[in-house]
Design a protein around this motif. Structure first.
Motif, PDB file in Angstrom:
ATOM      1  N   VAL A  51     -17.838  22.962  19.969  1.00 15.60           N
ATOM      2  CA  VAL A  51     -18.822  24.030  20.193  1.00 15.60           C
ATOM      3  C   VAL A  51     -19.588  24.322  18.906  1.00 15.60           C
ATOM      4  CG1 VAL A  51     -19.126  26.474  20.755  1.00 15.60           C
ATOM      5  CG2 VAL A  51     -17.589  25.062  22.134  1.00 15.60           C
ATOM      6  N   LEU A  52     -18.875  24.449  17.805  1.00 12.54           N
ATOM      7  CA  LEU A  52     -19.534  24.761  16.536  1.00 12.54           C
ATOM      8  C   LEU A  52     -20.469  23.643  16.094  1.00 12.54           C
ATOM      9  CD1 LEU A  52     -16.592  26.407  14.571  1.00 12.54           C
ATOM     10  CD2 LEU A  52     -18.499  27.554  15.708  1.00 12.54           C
ATOM     11  N   ASN A  53     -20.096  22.409  16.368  1.00 10.71           N
ATOM     12  CA  ASN A  53     -20.900  21.264  15.930  1.00 10.71           C
ATOM     13  C   ASN A  53     -22.109  20.989  16.816  1.00 10.71           C
ATOM     14  OD1 ASN A  53     -19.330  20.749  13.671  1.00 10.71           O
ATOM     15  ND2 ASN A  53     -17.965  19.361  14.771  1.00 10.71           N
ATOM     16  N   LYS A  54     -22.234  21.705  17.945  1.00 14.64           N
ATOM     17  CA  LYS A  54     -23.401  21.503  18.818  1.00 14.64           C
ATOM     18  C   LYS A  54     -24.694  21.783  18.059  1.00 14.64           C
ATOM     19  CE  LYS A  54     -21.544  22.211  23.425  1.00 14.64           C
ATOM     20  NZ  LYS A  54     -21.530  23.112  24.592  1.00 14.64           N
ATOM     21  N   ARG A  55     -24.618  22.738  17.156  1.00 15.71           N
ATOM     22  CA  ARG A  55     -25.776  23.029  16.309  1.00 15.71           C
ATOM     23  C   ARG A  55     -25.532  22.347  14.967  1.00 15.71           C
ATOM     24  NH1 ARG A  55     -26.256  29.514  17.056  1.00 15.71           N
ATOM     25  NH2 ARG A  55     -26.669  29.483  19.278  1.00 15.71           N
ATOM     26  N   ASN A  56     -26.584  21.838  14.399  1.00 20.88           N
ATOM     27  CA  ASN A  56     -26.405  21.212  13.092  1.00 20.88           C
ATOM     28  C   ASN A  56     -27.194  21.947  12.013  1.00 20.88           C
ATOM     29  OD1 ASN A  56     -28.957  20.456  13.802  1.00 20.88           O
ATOM     30  ND2 ASN A  56     -28.575  18.251  13.774  1.00 20.88           N
ATOM     31  N   ASP A  57     -27.355  23.261  12.197  1.00 16.91           N
ATOM     32  CA  ASP A  57     -28.107  24.039  11.223  1.00 16.91           C
ATOM     33  C   ASP A  57     -27.247  24.515  10.045  1.00 16.91           C
ATOM     34  OD1 ASP A  57     -26.729  25.723  12.984  1.00 16.91           O
ATOM     35  OD2 ASP A  57     -28.215  27.323  12.847  1.00 16.91           O
TER      36      ASP A  57
ATOM     37  N   LYS B 138     -18.249  32.420  24.663  1.00 18.13           N
ATOM     38  CA  LYS B 138     -19.028  33.573  24.195  1.00 18.13           C
ATOM     39  C   LYS B 138     -19.795  33.256  22.916  1.00 18.13           C
ATOM     40  CE  LYS B 138     -16.241  37.094  26.363  1.00 18.13           C
ATOM     41  NZ  LYS B 138     -14.893  37.572  26.347  1.00 18.13           N
ATOM     42  N   PHE B 139     -19.317  32.304  22.127  1.00 16.71           N
ATOM     43  CA  PHE B 139     -19.959  31.944  20.867  1.00 16.71           C
ATOM     44  C   PHE B 139     -21.318  31.290  21.085  1.00 16.71           C
ATOM     45  CE2 PHE B 139     -16.074  33.018  19.002  1.00 16.71           C
ATOM     46  CZ  PHE B 139     -16.086  32.841  17.636  1.00 16.71           C
ATOM     47  N   GLU B 140     -21.521  30.708  22.248  1.00 11.80           N
ATOM     48  CA  GLU B 140     -22.746  29.956  22.531  1.00 11.80           C
ATOM     49  C   GLU B 140     -24.017  30.759  22.237  1.00 11.80           C
ATOM     50  OE1 GLU B 140     -23.104  26.773  23.556  1.00 11.80           O
ATOM     51  OE2 GLU B 140     -21.008  26.297  23.915  1.00 11.80           O
ATOM     52  N   GLN B 141     -23.990  32.056  22.485  1.00 11.18           N
ATOM     53  CA  GLN B 141     -25.197  32.874  22.368  1.00 11.18           C
ATOM     54  C   GLN B 141     -25.463  33.404  20.956  1.00 11.18           C
ATOM     55  OE1 GLN B 141     -24.687  36.256  24.947  1.00 11.18           O
ATOM     56  NE2 GLN B 141     -22.581  36.520  24.325  1.00 11.18           N
ATOM     57  N   TYR B 142     -24.588  33.097  20.010  1.00  7.20           N
ATOM     58  CA  TYR B 142     -24.713  33.658  18.659  1.00  7.20           C
ATOM     59  C   TYR B 142     -25.200  32.627  17.650  1.00  7.20           C
ATOM     60  CZ  TYR B 142     -22.410  37.762  20.458  1.00  7.20           C
ATOM     61  OH  TYR B 142     -22.129  38.883  21.187  1.00  7.20           O
ATOM     62  N   THR B 143     -25.773  33.127  16.563  1.00  6.99           N
ATOM     63  CA  THR B 143     -26.226  32.248  15.488  1.00  6.99           C
ATOM     64  C   THR B 143     -25.022  31.583  14.820  1.00  6.99           C
ATOM     65  OG1 THR B 143     -26.079  33.945  13.764  1.00  6.99           O
ATOM     66  CG2 THR B 143     -28.173  33.797  14.988  1.00  6.99           C
ATOM     67  N   SER B 144     -25.286  30.515  14.109  1.00  5.81           N
ATOM     68  CA  SER B 144     -24.217  29.828  13.385  1.00  5.81           C
ATOM     69  C   SER B 144     -23.587  30.744  12.339  1.00  5.81           C
ATOM     70  CB  SER B 144     -24.754  28.556  12.732  1.00  5.81           C
ATOM     71  OG  SER B 144     -25.108  27.623  13.728  1.00  5.81           O
TER      72      SER B 144
END
Length: 171
Positions: free
Chosen positions: A9-15, A55-61
């Protein structure tokens, strides 16, 4: 030990680079489990830190970093101070004493998370994005939220376990 689904889940975004966070999580010796939870994004217990990654999906990194570090602070304090300490804090006989103890722990966890996110990725997490429990109005609001926890544990580990289980959503 970190549940691999947390990393996915955390790695879905690479920012942001989450490797420093993973390293700290592994070094802590705590167990991190992805678990659906009622009302909260995360909860630290004797055995593990439970994170509701849905629930983490909707929050910024940055917010994801913060929440994990916040729960990690709780976990590290439980590990250091022990089960008896936690059960005792949750069993204080007067509501104001109980609420002040819980608020104190929340402030410690927020401060730890802010400090560690800066150390790990040089990001100044905004104080206004924390619970701001140093403010009396926020303390009063928080007391209303936690009043349902008061008197539930009564210096009994089994009661604590039952209380914790009310937060788990079992499939």
């Amino acid at each position: 030990m970190i549940d691999e689904s947390i990393k996915r889940v955390l790695n879905k975004r690479n920012d942001l680079d989450f490797k420093p966070l993973y390293d700290l999580m592994e070094k802590s010796g705590l167990t991190f489990i992805n678990q659906k939870l009622r009302q909260v994004m995360g909860i630290a217990t004797f055995d593990a830190i439970y994170l509701d990654m849905e629930k983490f999906e909707q929050y910024t990194s940055e917010s994801r970093y913060f929440v994990i570090l916040h729960e990690m602070a709780h976990g590290l304090r439980i590990k250091k101070l022990g089960k008896a300490w936690l059960i005792g804090r949750l069993s204080l006989p007067e509501f104001d004493e109980f609420a002040n103890a819980v608020i104190h722990e929340e402030i410690i966890a927020d401060r730890y998370a802010c400090r560690m996110i800066y150390r790990l990725i040089k990001y100044n997490y905004p104080r206004q994005a924390t619970q701001q429990l140093h403010l009396p109005a926020n303390q009063n609001y928080y007391k209303n939220i936690i009043c349902g926890l008061f008197g539930k544990v009564q210096n009994n580990e089994e009661n604590y376990n039952k209380l914790f289980e009310t937060y788990l959503i079992k499939n």
